[in-house]
Structure formats: structure tokens, C-alpha cells
Enzyme design. Sequence first.
Site, short mmCIF file in Angstrom:
data_model
loop_
_atom_site.label_atom_id
_atom_site.label_comp_id
_atom_site.label_asym_id
_atom_site.label_seq_id
_atom_site.Cartn_x
_atom_site.Cartn_y
_atom_site.Cartn_z
N LEU A 1 -7.46 41.11 81.78
CA LEU A 1 -8.82 40.63 81.51
C LEU A 1 -9.15 40.80 80.04
O LEU A 1 -9.96 40.08 79.47
CB LEU A 1 -9.83 41.43 82.33
CG LEU A 1 -9.78 41.22 83.84
CD1 LEU A 1 -10.66 42.23 84.53
CD2 LEU A 1 -10.21 39.81 84.19
N GLY A 2 -8.53 41.76 79.41
CA GLY A 2 -8.82 41.98 78.00
C GLY A 2 -8.22 43.28 77.54
O GLY A 2 -7.50 43.96 78.29
N GLY B 1 -10.26 49.44 73.29
CA GLY B 1 -9.70 50.40 72.34
C GLY B 1 -8.80 51.40 73.02
O GLY B 1 -7.97 52.03 72.39
N PHE B 2 -8.95 51.56 74.32
CA PHE B 2 -8.19 52.60 75.00
C PHE B 2 -7.14 52.04 75.93
O PHE B 2 -6.63 52.74 76.79
CB PHE B 2 -9.14 53.51 75.75
CG PHE B 2 -9.93 54.30 74.79
CD1 PHE B 2 -9.44 55.49 74.31
CD2 PHE B 2 -11.10 53.80 74.27
CE1 PHE B 2 -10.12 56.20 73.37
CE2 PHE B 2 -11.79 54.50 73.33
CZ PHE B 2 -11.31 55.70 72.87
N GLY B 3 -6.87 50.76 75.74
CA GLY B 3 -5.84 50.17 76.56
C GLY B 3 -6.37 48.95 77.28
O GLY B 3 -7.55 48.63 77.23
N PRO B 4 -5.47 48.27 77.97
CA PRO B 4 -5.82 46.99 78.59
C PRO B 4 -6.61 47.16 79.91
O PRO B 4 -6.58 48.21 80.52
CB PRO B 4 -4.46 46.37 78.89
CG PRO B 4 -3.52 47.53 78.99
CD PRO B 4 -4.06 48.62 78.13
N VAL B 5 -7.29 46.10 80.28
CA VAL B 5 -8.01 46.06 81.55
C VAL B 5 -7.43 44.90 82.37
O VAL B 5 -7.26 43.80 81.84
CB VAL B 5 -9.52 45.82 81.34
CG1 VAL B 5 -10.25 45.80 82.67
CG2 VAL B 5 -10.10 46.89 80.43
N LYS C 1 -8.74 49.81 84.60
CA LYS C 1 -8.66 50.19 83.18
C LYS C 1 -7.51 51.15 83.05
O LYS C 1 -7.49 52.20 83.67
CB LYS C 1 -9.95 50.88 82.75
CG LYS C 1 -10.98 49.93 82.28
CD LYS C 1 -12.20 50.67 81.83
CE LYS C 1 -13.42 49.93 82.31
NZ LYS C 1 -14.60 50.76 82.26
N ASP D 1 -27.22 54.12 76.65
CA ASP D 1 -26.59 52.98 75.96
C ASP D 1 -26.82 51.69 76.73
O ASP D 1 -25.89 50.92 76.97
CB ASP D 1 -25.09 53.24 75.74
CG ASP D 1 -24.50 52.29 74.70
OD1 ASP D 1 -25.29 51.68 73.94
OD2 ASP D 1 -23.27 52.16 74.64
#
Length: 819
Positions: free
Chosen positions: A508-509, A512-516, A530, A627
Site C-alpha cells: 500500500l505504501g 518511515g518505519f517500513g512498508p505497509v 505494517k 495529533d
Amino acid sequence: MMRVKLIFGILILISFTHAADIIISPNQIVTYNQTIVSSQETFELGFFSPRNSVNHYVGIWYKKISTRTIVWVANRNTPLTDASVELTLTVQGVLTIRNTTTGIVIWSSTNSSTTSVKNPVGQLLDTGNFIIYEQGNQEDPIWQSFDFMTDTLLPGMKQGWNLITGTENHFTSWKSDDDPASGEFSYGVDARGYPQLIQTKGQEIMYRVGPWNGLRFSGVSNLRPNRFYNFTFVVNKKESYYQYYLLDTSVIMRLVLQPSGTLERLLWMDSKQEWSLYLLRQNDLCDKYAQCGPFGKCNIDESPICECLKGFEPVSPDQWKITDWSQGCRRTIPLECDPSEGFNKYSNLKLPDTRGSWHNHTMTLVECEKMCKSNCSCTAYTNSNISGSGSGCLLWFGSLIDIKMVDENGDNLYVRMPYSELDSTRSSRAPRRVRVIVPAAFVVLVILVSIYIFCRFNTRKQLQEVKPGNKFGHVPETGSADKEIELPLFGLSTILKATNNFSMNNKLGEGGFGPVYKGVLKDGKEIAVKRLAKTSTQGLHEFTNEITSISKLQHRNLVKLMGCCIERKEVMLIYEYMPNKGLDSFIFDKTQSKLLDWHARYHIIIGIARGLLYLHQDSRLRIIHRDLKVSNILLDKDMNPKISDFGTARTFGGNQIEAKTKKVVGTYGYMAPEYAGGGIFSIKSDIYSFGVLVLEIVCGEKNRGFVHKENCNNLIGHAWELHNKGRPLQLVAKCLGESVNVTQVLRSIHVGLLCVQRHPQDRPTMTSIIMMLESEGPLPSPKEPAFYVGESKLDTTLSLSSDEISSKNELSITMLNGR
Ligand SMILES: *[C@@H]1O[C@H](CO)[C@@H](O)[C@H](O)[C@H]1NC(C)=O
Ligand SMILES: *[C@@H]1O[C@H](CO)[C@@H](O)[C@H](O)[C@H]1NC(C)=O
Ligand SMILES: *[C@@H]1O[C@H](CO)[C@@H](O)[C@H](O)[C@H]1NC(C)=O
Ligand SMILES: *[C@@H]1O[C@H](CO)[C@@H](O)[C@H](O)[C@H]1NC(C)=O
Ligand SMILES: *[C@@H]1O[C@H](CO)[C@@H](O)[C@H](O)[C@H]1NC(C)=O
Ligand SMILES: *[C@@H]1O[C@H](CO)[C@@H](O)[C@H](O)[C@H]1NC(C)=O
Ligand SMILES: *[C@@H]1O[C@H](CO)[C@@H](O)[C@H](O)[C@H]1NC(C)=O
């Protein structure tokens, strides 16, 4: 204390009657009770004592302003302990403070004159400058207070260097509101290399304004002329300085470096008899000096905010992943000083630190490139003056530090690259990275690491369960049952199967901490996985309790964490899959936004409100999200909104109302002023973010980066102005067309404005927000909103004070009437 106050009161009385002559001559004595006044009675010079201080000082203040406002202090670091003092001008033209009893000189102005003077006189000008000059030669003073700035830059003062005399003039904050002694913050021109403005705290650089590029300071976006003041930054062989002038002489304005280190441009409001904030230089995380280290670039709109420049990679990938960017980046392919090397162009940047740079105002860009190419230690170049078609040359040697991405008005930088990395020689560019709608980097990490810890615990537990020695088949009670997480564990094989072995097609994308990855479980349920790259668990244990609680939250407007997977060094989080991704991909996209009619938007607003109500009040815990933003609202297949990203969330105990944090996490543009500025968060700071969200959903524009072309307002300011003019419907996104329900739109805007009110206590709670949105009763009138513009905007007119918004024209009128 009483005595000081008494003297103070008398002083003000006396100063009207016993003002000394306008021009003071040598040996004329100005006693403690006397003052020197400028000819138009704008400024006054004399002894004063700060409010809660027993010390006395000689200073200059505005004569006509009711609130005593000191703009200059002579003896800031030499306080006078009592009032038996007098001020005189010596026959040599030196201003001195003497002890009346002993005649001992306690403080004196420096002697910068190279020639002896015959008839020195002193005079306080209406600019606030006290000058000492040879009688008849006022144009060329031998000494002036403007050369010895304290914490205030007055119009006409020069902040910077006189390169001929080698003297420098910069601000230094007061130690505290009661103590004018030099504080720890300074702000001045650094002339090592191409001159630039730098703010320091002690020895450490806090903030750097980008170099002047002929039109503006690089990286200070949205710079536009305004009706109050103009400014220049002069760089030549003799001087390099910053200076501003007021365009309307009836306006009273000052730029001051506060004891807290904030730089404020303040405007005197005669009608209110107070200083109002006209402009605040806001620092976002990307403004922290060298945030991303050498060759890193900072982008506040990305997550994580730091990225290496193209052609560079993190020096320490492990540190980089846990958001320690200080070591920065290095070249993927080292330079070898080969003639085949060239330059890649990077755009929209705040130019890097120019200390150690070299410049020439007359060279062209082509000559500049040639010059840089011919010197192997030259790493980058650009025009020093972008005005017109561009001219001048600015060269960098060694590391490029403190680069920031800016939305508009960014500069170009040409960075030296080996042949193989040149854009012009690469047949196909690297594929663009997809932006992922996943929680902010740090947050993901926190969650992941916390889950990691729990999962490990659970794994151990499982292992124990099947241990042959444990005949009862379960772990003995440890007494810490409360801390256990109720998250299901997924096996790696299940995940591999679901994601088709992490197939590229399922990706999916990339965060910063790895692919999803998208996955489909055996039962047909869709999931988002994730996958965490290797991390460190150091220092993150404290978050575990919070995460445990959050994993227990259940609400249809909250994204559901379904479980985790930890096996063979893989750490993964499994979420329910959201086919429609983030709300931002709809409302901020020209074509997609048409798919979201008013009905759908209103449904989303109500859904978010219900999710938040659950967090704030209805769940067992009181949870502050911290956030909330459009990209953290995910949409399921029926376009139901789900709040995601609880990594920054904080759980509050029963009666706790607010908390303070040193680490302000969140997203600029959505942060309440008390949170962004003071780190104070409460449910009311979430309410503020919710208000911004609502306005964004109605208007289809981002608060951050939105500038209304006529009234130079940000989105909140614009909404406020339209509300006051009775034309709030103008705010509604064009694409909504006929679909709008006017009543709902008006209520949404109204509620949005109630949420973004400056004072937290004025903002409604989620319960009343839902009531207001869903009922038809009268609504309270919103008070002026807080304008928080999360970007460094030194000398821009963007962040306007409320007075400016509400009475653009009245403002100058009231001021004119005032005098
Ligand atoms: C002036 O001198 C007198 C006598 O030594 C002393 O008591 C007083 O504190 C001094 N005042 C200042 C402001 O130094
Ligand atoms: C200032 O004036 C007041 C009133 O005339 C007087 O009492 C006081 O002693 C004076 N202070 C000094 C330091 O001269
Ligand atoms: C200031 O310096 C000049 C030149 O060095 C000298 O002639 C003059 O006497 C000095 N004044 C004082 C007050 O020291
Ligand atoms: C700014 O305004 C002052 C006063 O009106 C004027 O003298 C000066 O030339 C102006 N400077 C610039 C750069 O426009
Ligand atoms: C700047 O460049 C021009 C043209 O190359 C040259 O004539 C001039 O001497 C240079 N000035 C400095 C200060 O190097
Ligand atoms: C390259 O530039 C640096 C920094 O200005 C200078 O010290 C060095 O001498 C230059 N080298 C050459 C070969 O021109
Ligand atoms: C920058 O360029 C403009 C247009 O070419 C010129 O008018 C201006 O004087 C230049 N500024 C400096 C500081 O060289």
C-alpha cells in the site's frame, strides 16, 4: 519594595515638569528624578527600576505609552543598588553614571571616537536613539545608543556588522522580565561566510534564518510587503545588516527578543492600551537548527520529518529509524573528484547554513557552476541574488546543513553528484515514493516497540504454555494480570499467506518505519499490515501502559488494531483495512473532492466528533489524542470516518484536566496555541484541532499553507473574517455546489470557530459540540480565534493579530486619533 514604587510614581510625575533640556551639554547633571525627552516627546531617557526589582538602571522608554516599555538599557549588567546616582556627559563626550555621594563612575559609554572632541553634546532623538556628537555635526555622531542594542530592534536600528570598524550589534534578551541583565538568547548576523541571521542560546545555535537572496530570507515563505513596515538586508563590503522602517509614523512597533527566547513583533494598540502581538516567529520542528543532520532535509508535512537528499543515505540507519537524525546522511556513491561529476538541482529549499561559504555578487550562474566544479571541495552552488533572472554566486564547501523544504518561495540548490547519480544521465528516475497514510513516524515506532514488548511477553507465555513440563498448560498467575495486553497474536505464516508473501502488488505504501501491505485473511477479512524494520527498544517502556489501554478501545469511529505478529525478528502490526484511505486524499484533491458531497462531509464531521467524544469522555479512560488531523482520519468502504494514530495519545487520570510536556508532538496547523507554544495539552487542545479539521472539511483547503490572497489570512483568520462580515458561506468549497445544506454548513463553521478560540476555557467540550451540531438551538458567539501559523515567518504579515483581522481599517484610525 514600597519605597521603590513610590519613587517610581514620583518619577513619572516629575518627568513632566522637570525634564532636562533637549540637548545636554558636558557636566550638566541629570539627577535620579530627571529625564531627557526627545523633541516630539516620543521617547524619554532616565533612571528606572523594573517592576519587581530593587535595582536601578538608565534606560530609554516610550514617553506616550501608559505601560512603561523599556527599549534600551545603558547599564544592563551593572545595576545600581540605590538612587544616589546621577547621569552626566563628560567633556570628552562620554556618557557616565556616577555615585552622587562619592563621585565614582559606575558605568560609562565606550569611547569609539578616534579623534578628540571639542564641544560634545548629547541628544535623545525621536527615533529613540541617544546620540553624542560634536556640536554642529549631528549627522556623524561619535556615539549612539542604536549601536548598543539590548533586546529591542527599533525602526532604523541596524542589526548586524559594520565591517569597517569591525563592530557588531545584536539583540540579547533580558534575563527575566524584572532583570535587564544579558540573558541566554541572542539574535544577530553571523558573517562567517555569506551573512545570515542566527539565534543562539548560549553557545548553541537554535535557529537560522536562511540567507538573504535579494528578495527575502531563504526559506521564510509567504513573504509579502505589508502596510506597517518595510525592511532590507544589506550585504556589501562595508556592512551587512538587517533594518526595518515604519511606513506609517503614527504606528508604534518594536521587535523584541523575549527572555523566553521568542522573537516578537509587537504593535501598540491605543484603543486597548496594550501591546498586541503582530508577528511571532514560529518555530516548527524543522526550524530546529540542523534537525536532520548533514545532507538531510526536513519537511514538516512528511512523516518522519527528516529524509536524506536524493543520492544520499543515512550514516546510521539504526539511529535514523528511531528518529535520531543527528548523524545525518552520506553519499550513496562517494565523490572522487572526477571531471565527469556534475550537479543535480534541488528546488523549494531553505538554503543550507552559509557559514564557511563563499560569495561574489557579480558572477553569473554559469560562472558559478564552473567555479564550483573546478574546486573539489565545493559541494553546492546557487545564485546569491534571485531577483530578476538571477545573479551572483554562492558556494558551499563540505557538508550541507539545516536544509528545510518549504511550500512556496523556496530556493534552488545545485548539489555536486558523481556521474552515475546525475539526473541528466539517468534514463529512468527512481520511482516516486508513495505517501502512506499511517501514523507519524515516532508514533508508529512507539506503538510498534510497545507492541513488540507485549508480543514478546505473549510469545514467551505461549511458549511456556506448550512447555512439556507445565502440565496444567497455563502460566502461573504473576499478579500483573492488569498489564497484559489482549491483542491477538498472528502467526508469520498467516501473514505471509494473507499478503501473498509481501508481494509488491499488495504494497500500500512505504512509511518511515517500513512498508505497509494489504492482506486478506483466510476468512476473507481484509487487513493492513505494517511491517517494522529492525529497531531499538531503548527507553520506550514507559509507553507500554498507554498502549495497553489504547488497544482496549472499541468504537466504530476509531480504527481498530486487530493484533500483532512477532516471529523470526519480524515485528508487525495488523489493522483493519481501510479501502478509502485518508480523508486528505479526498478533500484536498481536485478530482477526488467532488466525490465527497456535503452529506458525506457532514457524516464524517459527526463521526469524528463521536469518536472524539468516546476518547474524551465515554471510554473508561480520558484520552487526549494530540495529533488529530485530516490525514489521521481514515475512511472505510462506506466512507465512515475512523480516527487513527494513537501513538501520541495520552491517558489522563480521573480528575486530571491538563498536562504539560516538553516534547510537543503533533502537526503544525492543528496545534492549539497553548500546546504548540507552552506544551500544555488537555481535551481542549484536541478540540482546537477538531475545529481546524471541521473548517478544512467545509472549505476543502489546508489550514497550514492557506493564504487568502486579499486579506492575507490563514484559513482560521479568513473564516473568522467571513463570519464577522456575515458571509460564512463564501468559505464553502466550490466543488460542493448545490449539495450543501445551508443550516448544517453554517452550524459547522460556527462550531469550528468556537473550537479554535484562543482561550482553552472558551472552547466547548465534545458533548456540547455534538449537541450543537445535531440540534437547532442558538449558538454562543465565538471569540477571536488563535492564529497559529506553524512556520517561521520572520517579517511577514501572515500571522495577524486578532485586532488586525477584526478591524483592519479601524486600526489605523484609532491609532491616529490616539495622538
Ligand atoms: C554610593 O556610595 C555610597 C557611599 O559609599 C554607597 O553607600 C552607595 O550604595 C553608593 N551607591 C551606588 C548606587 O553605588
Ligand atoms: C526624587 O524626588 C523626590 C520628591 O522630590 C524626593 O523625595 C527624592 O528624594 C528624590 N530622589 C532622588 C534620588 O533625588
Ligand atoms: C577617546 O579616544 C580619543 C582617541 O583615542 C581620545 O583622543 C579621547 O581623549 C578619548 N576620550 C576619552 C573620554 O577617553
Ligand atoms: C522604507 O521606508 C523608508 C521610510 O519610508 C524609506 O526611507 C526607505 O527607502 C524604504 N526602504 C525600502 C527598502 O523600501
Ligand atoms: C567576482 O567575480 C567577478 C567576475 O568573475 C570578478 O571580476 C570579481 O573580481 C570577483 N569579485 C570578488 C570579490 O572575488
Ligand atoms: C577550494 O576552495 C577552498 C575554500 O574556499 C579553498 O580553501 C581551496 O584553496 C580551494 N581549492 C582550489 C584548488 O581552488
Ligand atoms: C539583485 O538583482 C537585482 C536585479 O538584477 C538588482 O537590481 C539588485 O541590485 C541586486 N541586489 C544585490 C544585492 O546585488
